[in-house]
Enzyme design. Sequence first.
Site, PDB file in Angstrom:
ATOM      1  N   ASN A  41       0.786  -1.143  -0.057  1.00 16.54           N
ATOM      2  CA  ASN A  41      -0.119   0.078   0.008  1.00 16.54           C
ATOM      3  C   ASN A  41       0.763   1.307  -0.077  1.00 16.54           C
ATOM      4  OD1 ASN A  41      -2.492  -1.420   0.226  1.00 16.54           O
ATOM      5  ND2 ASN A  41      -1.875  -1.841   2.304  1.00 16.54           N
ATOM      6  N   LYS A 129       0.832 -12.395  -2.439  1.00 18.19           N
ATOM      7  CA  LYS A 129       1.832 -11.785  -3.217  1.00 18.19           C
ATOM      8  C   LYS A 129       3.099 -11.434  -2.411  1.00 18.19           C
ATOM      9  CE  LYS A 129       0.790  -7.175  -4.428  1.00 18.19           C
ATOM     10  NZ  LYS A 129       1.894  -5.979  -4.408  1.00 18.19           N
ATOM     11  N   HIS A 149      -0.672  -3.624 -12.092  1.00 10.36           N
ATOM     12  CA  HIS A 149      -0.432  -3.252 -13.303  1.00 10.36           C
ATOM     13  C   HIS A 149      -0.563  -4.416 -14.175  1.00 10.36           C
ATOM     14  CE1 HIS A 149       1.069   0.678 -12.471  1.00 10.36           C
ATOM     15  NE2 HIS A 149       1.836   0.193 -11.630  1.00 10.36           N
TER      16      HIS A 149
END
Length: 237
Positions: A41, A129, A149
Amino acid sequence: MSKEKLSKINKILIKHYGLPRQENPEPDPLDILIATILSQNTNDRNSYKSFLNLKKKYPDWKACARAEITSLEEPIKSAGFSHPKARAIKEILNYLLENYGKVSLDFLKDMDTDRAIESLTSHKGIGIKTAQCVMMFAFHRNVCPVDRHIFRALNRIGVIKATTPEKTSLQLNKILPEASAHSLHANLIRFGREICRQTLPNCSICPLLEICEYDNKNLTEVNEYKGGTFLLLDHVG
Ligand code: SF4
């Protein structure tokens, strides 16, 4: 979902950008884990700064494990969410000390990738992740972490059809061509930042235009991206 199409994307992006280089090919896996926790974040600049600050204050992760959470918060404040991040870092370091007698992720080296990810994600503050980043950057496993992305680009191209980065990751890692994780990861992030942008994708210069299935292509010329691309985890360790 097509492995062949993904392989083609990988080849086209390598031709376009080159084969991405990992600055430190043998990083300390714990450095990668902590840098990735800090990167959650926030942007690369802020998380890298906080990682360097933390390393400066605690060059030895053992000392970091013994420090008070509040002492960890100050050096990492530029990464935001400093309390939960400090707590997650301290918890995993203490777990390693208590269970393995040292602050090291070496025990993951011989572990099957799925089991290693399961082991890492059993700790608070370590998501899929983050665990995949550790396995890919530090242990060179063929597992590709998916950020916003990569999620956007792969779904526009049509090689994956998923509604979230997590679901994209599940599909992607089932069809990942051999030894392609790092090149796809690094090049797709660069591609998503520079060409297949959130708003006004630069389709007129896109090397994947011919194979892209996106209905709302933007074929008017857009100024080329001027910012640099900095992949945090390629610089850690
Ligand atoms: S053609 Fe446009 S939408 Fe498709 S991948 Fe390229 S930049 Fe993205």
